[in-house]
Design a protein around this motif. Sequence first.
Motif, PDB file in Angstrom:
ATOM      1  N   HIS A 189       0.869  -1.180   0.000  1.00  0.00           N
ATOM      2  CA  HIS A 189       0.000   0.000   0.000  1.00  0.00           C
ATOM      3  C   HIS A 189       0.901   1.223   0.000  1.00  0.00           C
ATOM      4  N   THR A 204      -4.594   1.450  -7.115  1.00  0.00           N
ATOM      5  CA  THR A 204      -4.456   0.003  -7.259  1.00  0.00           C
ATOM      6  C   THR A 204      -3.290  -0.311  -8.193  1.00  0.00           C
ATOM      7  N   ALA A 209       0.545  -8.417  -3.562  1.00  0.00           N
ATOM      8  CA  ALA A 209      -0.305  -7.307  -3.993  1.00  0.00           C
ATOM      9  C   ALA A 209       0.533  -6.043  -3.859  1.00  0.00           C
ATOM     10  N   LEU A 268      -2.830  -1.797  -2.628  1.00  0.00           N
ATOM     11  CA  LEU A 268      -4.257  -2.035  -2.417  1.00  0.00           C
ATOM     12  C   LEU A 268      -5.069  -0.734  -2.409  1.00  0.00           C
TER      13      LEU A 268
END
Length: 367
Positions: free
Chosen positions: A263, A268, A280, A283
């Motif tokens: 993050h 995104t 990821a 986020l």
Amino acid sequence: MKPLNTLALLFLSTLWLFSCEGNRASVPSTTLLHTDTIPKVIKDTISITAVGDIMLGSAYPTKANLPADDAINSFQAVSPYLKGDLIFGNLEGCFLNNGKSTKCKDTVSNSCFAFRMPERYAGIIKEAGFNVLSIANNHVGDFGSKGRTTTMKILDSLQINYAGLQSHPFQIFEIDSVKYAICAFAPNENTVSINNLAAAKELVSRLKQQVNIVVVSFHGGAEGAKFEHVPRANEIFYQENRGDVYRFAHGVIDAGADIVLGHGPHVTRAVELYKNKFIAYSLGNFCTYGMFSLKGPNGIAPLLQIKLNGKGDFLSAEVVSVKQDKINRLRLDDQDAAFYKIKTLTDTDFPDHQLDFSENGKIGRKK
């Protein structure tokens, strides 16, 4: 003299690692419970729900930046999806009822980005289901040591697991006979550095010797719609080294991490499968009220429901797309924009990826 056990070794090595950066790092005793042995029997499937930035409203510099419902309904639209063994988010700010920030010289205009959520808002996050938070970011220190200390005391009182400060670099905990560790990294003062990869890998490696599943979080990368892609280089933003997130993610997985949750860019980014482990890269803004730009890609984000097997290998994920604006706040997105954004960016940034996006809203593994 009795030989040191693994608990003592982990404690001492963590002190040494972060003192190497010129900062003393103490490890609270509460983070080292139940670390003598790793449970032998664990679940076949582990569910991790992960979201990005959370900041429910800041009373500074004015209470006008608090929502009219006092944040009570912040997660109402997504509450059915905040389920799992771990429910993770990034706490973008501190919990503190009063105090001024030296960060802001001009508190009259809307240019003061210093976030202190009322302390009562922590209960809203707990009630929503969150049981793991990263506090490694550029806003946890907006109100100095008082903000950081108050935030940690409140999270401790609510039994929410957290990590990311030099005074609290990781936490070990157990849920349903599965032993987890969370550690979190950022490029900011008083946080565990994303830019010291050797120390990060050493910490992850030692945690993996203690637990079944190691969760790594990072706050890194440049910010905004111009920075949706994952470069394979250090990202410099406002003259600050925000880290080489690609190298960092791969490095901590090499060291034993089972999942990496990023993050920081407020948008995104792509996802990736590396050595069967899920990454990821960003986020995005999940539930952010007040002084946040929510235009275009800044206003969409994924809620990821990730499934791992007992070894921490990725099985599948469901992408619940959400969106925000300053009037309607957090709600579900029936256009699934975050899912399609992830698919497009992953295809572009990692053209040889091993992920399957053929079913709408789902991420699987290519056969």
